[in-house]
Write a protein that holds these residues in place. Structure first.
Motif, PDB file in Angstrom:
ATOM      1  N   SER A  92      41.372  -8.359  12.307  1.00  0.00           N
ATOM      2  CA  SER A  92      42.237  -8.528  11.144  1.00  0.00           C
ATOM      3  C   SER A  92      42.584 -10.007  11.006  1.00  0.00           C
ATOM      4  O   SER A  92      43.116 -10.624  11.938  1.00  0.00           O
ATOM      5  CB  SER A  92      43.522  -7.708  11.318  1.00  0.00           C
ATOM      6  OG  SER A  92      44.432  -7.980  10.275  1.00  0.00           O
ATOM      7  N   LEU A  93      42.272 -10.596   9.848  1.00  0.00           N
ATOM      8  CA  LEU A  93      42.445 -12.040   9.685  1.00  0.00           C
ATOM      9  C   LEU A  93      43.859 -12.417   9.285  1.00  0.00           C
ATOM     10  O   LEU A  93      44.361 -13.471   9.685  1.00  0.00           O
ATOM     11  CB  LEU A  93      41.445 -12.569   8.654  1.00  0.00           C
ATOM     12  CG  LEU A  93      39.961 -12.347   8.973  1.00  0.00           C
ATOM     13  CD1 LEU A  93      39.079 -13.029   7.942  1.00  0.00           C
ATOM     14  CD2 LEU A  93      39.633 -12.861  10.372  1.00  0.00           C
ATOM     15  N   TRP A  94      44.499 -11.599   8.463  1.00  0.00           N
ATOM     16  CA  TRP A  94      45.832 -11.934   7.972  1.00  0.00           C
ATOM     17  C   TRP A  94      46.821 -10.854   8.354  1.00  0.00           C
ATOM     18  O   TRP A  94      46.473  -9.901   9.043  1.00  0.00           O
ATOM     19  CB  TRP A  94      45.800 -12.156   6.461  1.00  0.00           C
ATOM     20  CG  TRP A  94      44.919 -13.312   6.076  1.00  0.00           C
ATOM     21  CD1 TRP A  94      43.651 -13.238   5.576  1.00  0.00           C
ATOM     22  CD2 TRP A  94      45.209 -14.693   6.208  1.00  0.00           C
ATOM     23  NE1 TRP A  94      43.143 -14.495   5.373  1.00  0.00           N
ATOM     24  CE2 TRP A  94      44.072 -15.408   5.741  1.00  0.00           C
ATOM     25  CE3 TRP A  94      46.314 -15.415   6.644  1.00  0.00           C
ATOM     26  CZ2 TRP A  94      44.015 -16.797   5.727  1.00  0.00           C
ATOM     27  CZ3 TRP A  94      46.267 -16.789   6.620  1.00  0.00           C
ATOM     28  CH2 TRP A  94      45.140 -17.469   6.164  1.00  0.00           C
ATOM     29  N   GLY A  95      48.041 -10.991   7.932  1.00  0.00           N
ATOM     30  CA  GLY A  95      49.087 -10.062   8.332  1.00  0.00           C
ATOM     31  C   GLY A  95      49.847 -10.608   9.526  1.00  0.00           C
ATOM     32  O   GLY A  95      49.526 -11.668  10.079  1.00  0.00           O
ATOM     33  N   ALA A  96      50.870  -9.884   9.953  1.00  0.00           N
ATOM     34  CA  ALA A  96      51.747 -10.361  11.026  1.00  0.00           C
ATOM     35  C   ALA A  96      50.996 -10.604  12.328  1.00  0.00           C
ATOM     36  O   ALA A  96      51.329 -11.510  13.092  1.00  0.00           O
ATOM     37  CB  ALA A  96      52.878  -9.350  11.255  1.00  0.00           C
ATOM     38  N   ARG A  97      49.971  -9.783  12.616  1.00  0.00           N
ATOM     39  CA  ARG A  97      49.207  -9.923  13.848  1.00  0.00           C
ATOM     40  C   ARG A  97      47.785 -10.405  13.572  1.00  0.00           C
ATOM     41  O   ARG A  97      46.921 -10.301  14.438  1.00  0.00           O
ATOM     42  CB  ARG A  97      49.171  -8.590  14.603  1.00  0.00           C
ATOM     43  CG  ARG A  97      50.543  -8.124  15.078  1.00  0.00           C
ATOM     44  CD  ARG A  97      50.450  -6.764  15.752  1.00  0.00           C
ATOM     45  NE  ARG A  97      49.543  -6.774  16.880  1.00  0.00           N
ATOM     46  CZ  ARG A  97      49.877  -7.159  18.101  1.00  0.00           C
ATOM     47  NH1 ARG A  97      51.111  -7.574  18.348  1.00  0.00           N
ATOM     48  NH2 ARG A  97      48.999  -7.129  19.080  1.00  0.00           N
ATOM     49  N   GLY A  98      47.546 -10.927  12.376  1.00  0.00           N
ATOM     50  CA  GLY A  98      46.219 -11.384  12.014  1.00  0.00           C
ATOM     51  C   GLY A  98      45.775 -12.606  12.801  1.00  0.00           C
ATOM     52  O   GLY A  98      46.591 -13.377  13.310  1.00  0.00           O
ATOM     53  N   VAL A  99      44.455 -12.778  12.888  1.00  0.00           N
ATOM     54  CA  VAL A  99      43.879 -13.877  13.665  1.00  0.00           C
ATOM     55  C   VAL A  99      44.343 -15.234  13.134  1.00  0.00           C
ATOM     56  O   VAL A  99      44.840 -16.078  13.889  1.00  0.00           O
ATOM     57  CB  VAL A  99      42.337 -13.802  13.634  1.00  0.00           C
ATOM     58  CG1 VAL A  99      41.727 -15.049  14.268  1.00  0.00           C
ATOM     59  CG2 VAL A  99      41.857 -12.555  14.347  1.00  0.00           C
ATOM     60  N   GLN A 100      44.185 -15.448  11.839  1.00  0.00           N
ATOM     61  CA  GLN A 100      44.520 -16.754  11.287  1.00  0.00           C
ATOM     62  C   GLN A 100      46.025 -17.000  11.296  1.00  0.00           C
ATOM     63  O   GLN A 100      46.472 -18.139  11.430  1.00  0.00           O
ATOM     64  CB  GLN A 100      43.937 -16.886   9.886  1.00  0.00           C
ATOM     65  CG  GLN A 100      42.409 -16.810   9.894  1.00  0.00           C
ATOM     66  CD  GLN A 100      41.790 -17.274   8.593  1.00  0.00           C
ATOM     67  OE1 GLN A 100      42.313 -18.139   7.925  1.00  0.00           O
ATOM     68  NE2 GLN A 100      40.650 -16.697   8.232  1.00  0.00           N
ATOM     69  N   THR A 101      46.821 -15.948  11.153  1.00  0.00           N
ATOM     70  CA  THR A 101      48.272 -16.094  11.248  1.00  0.00           C
ATOM     71  C   THR A 101      48.672 -16.581  12.628  1.00  0.00           C
ATOM     72  O   THR A 101      49.453 -17.524  12.779  1.00  0.00           O
ATOM     73  CB  THR A 101      48.969 -14.756  10.941  1.00  0.00           C
ATOM     74  OG1 THR A 101      48.615 -14.325   9.632  1.00  0.00           O
ATOM     75  CG2 THR A 101      50.479 -14.904  11.032  1.00  0.00           C
ATOM     76  N   ARG A 102      48.131 -15.933  13.663  1.00  0.00           N
ATOM     77  CA  ARG A 102      48.452 -16.347  15.032  1.00  0.00           C
ATOM     78  C   ARG A 102      47.910 -17.738  15.338  1.00  0.00           C
ATOM     79  O   ARG A 102      48.550 -18.526  16.051  1.00  0.00           O
ATOM     80  CB  ARG A 102      47.879 -15.334  16.027  1.00  0.00           C
ATOM     81  CG  ARG A 102      48.688 -14.045  16.122  1.00  0.00           C
ATOM     82  CD  ARG A 102      48.152 -13.140  17.209  1.00  0.00           C
ATOM     83  NE  ARG A 102      46.920 -12.474  16.792  1.00  0.00           N
ATOM     84  CZ  ARG A 102      46.138 -11.783  17.623  1.00  0.00           C
ATOM     85  NH1 ARG A 102      46.443 -11.709  18.901  1.00  0.00           N
ATOM     86  NH2 ARG A 102      45.064 -11.188  17.160  1.00  0.00           N
ATOM     87  N   LEU A 103      46.750 -18.048  14.782  1.00  0.00           N
ATOM     88  CA  LEU A 103      46.141 -19.350  15.039  1.00  0.00           C
ATOM     89  C   LEU A 103      46.972 -20.481  14.426  1.00  0.00           C
ATOM     90  O   LEU A 103      47.262 -21.485  15.083  1.00  0.00           O
ATOM     91  CB  LEU A 103      44.722 -19.371  14.479  1.00  0.00           C
ATOM     92  CG  LEU A 103      43.885 -20.616  14.769  1.00  0.00           C
ATOM     93  CD1 LEU A 103      43.670 -20.769  16.260  1.00  0.00           C
ATOM     94  CD2 LEU A 103      42.547 -20.520  14.047  1.00  0.00           C
TER      95      LEU A 103
END
Length: 237
Positions: free
Chosen positions: A132-143
């Motif tokens: 999952s790229l976006w959202g609260a636990r998304g990859v890009q969000t965490r990055l």
């Protein structure tokens, strides 16, 4: 981070506590990343880059505005001195201030290591592989949040020292098989080595007035980065 620290200079809060300046920088970095993520939403990598560039330019303009409004020449000198970046007079108190944010940011980036490998094949492929790229636990969000925490914490303590994070990964990438997951730890260590080596050069080379660390890294880093760009261009078919 730089804008947050400059605002602390401007308001005089730095006289309250030794940690006021680093905390101001960290708050500025976190506010910037929250605003960035709100602007981007699910817009993708290109929107993220464009929004980041626009936000960076806006923060630089506000920093210049604060410098313009500072009533004291001495305060203006202190702000410019900090903006050029230096490790002079930094103590373990500053280390303890930036350490939690740097560690949390690093852990967030390491948590998406496998997803970064998938992202090299494109966003659609990464999504099809279950990331999952976006959202609260998304990859890009965490990055993005991890990078903001780590970089913001360090900038809040040392000032703006450019090109370290931009040059080191490009130099080390061929040594790690071009895999982002394997590049994270060498980048952390390589950035530290480059920063310490540059700081030793600044302290050992007598130039009259002290040469700021951020100035030296920019003088070294910009040509190295340009050389990498030329090499990449020549390697294109």
């Amino acid at each position: 981070a730089a804008l947050g620290a400059v605002c602390v200079f401007y308001t005089g809060l730095m006289q309250v506590s030794v940690v006021a300046l680093p905390l101001g920088g960290l708050v500025g970095a976190l506010c910037a990343v929250v605003l960035l993520m709100r602007l981007v939403g699910r817009g993708g990598t290109l929107v993220l880059l464009l929004a980041g560039a626009a936000l960076s330019s806006f923060a630089a303009a506000l920093t210049a505005l604060v410098l313009n409004l500072v009533p004291s020449p001495y305060a203006s000198y202190e702000i410019m001195h900090w903006l050029m970046g230096s490790l002079t007079d930094r103590t373990f108190t500053h280390v303890l201030v930036c350490l939690p944010g740097a560690v949390c940011g690093a852990l967030l980036m390491f948590s998406v290591a496998r997803a970064l490998d998938a992202l090299t094949l494109g966003e659609d492929v990464a999504t099809s592989l279950g990331f999952s790229l976006w959202g609260a636990r998304g990859v890009q969000t965490r990055l993005v949040l991890g990078a903001a925490l780590a970089v913001g914490s360090c900038v809040a303590v040392s000032g703006a020292i450019g090109f370290v994070g931009l040059v080191v990964p490009h130099v080390l990438r061929p040594l790690t098989g071009y895999q982002p997951s394997r590049l994270l730890l060498p980048s952390f260590l390589g950035g530290s080595v480059l920063l310490l080596a540059a700081d030793m050069v600044v302290r050992l080379v007598a130039t009259g007035p002290e040469l700021h660390l951020g100035v030296l890294t920019a003088l070294i880093g910009a040509p190295v980065f340009f050389a990498r760009v030329v090499m990449l261009k020549r390697s294109e078919p």
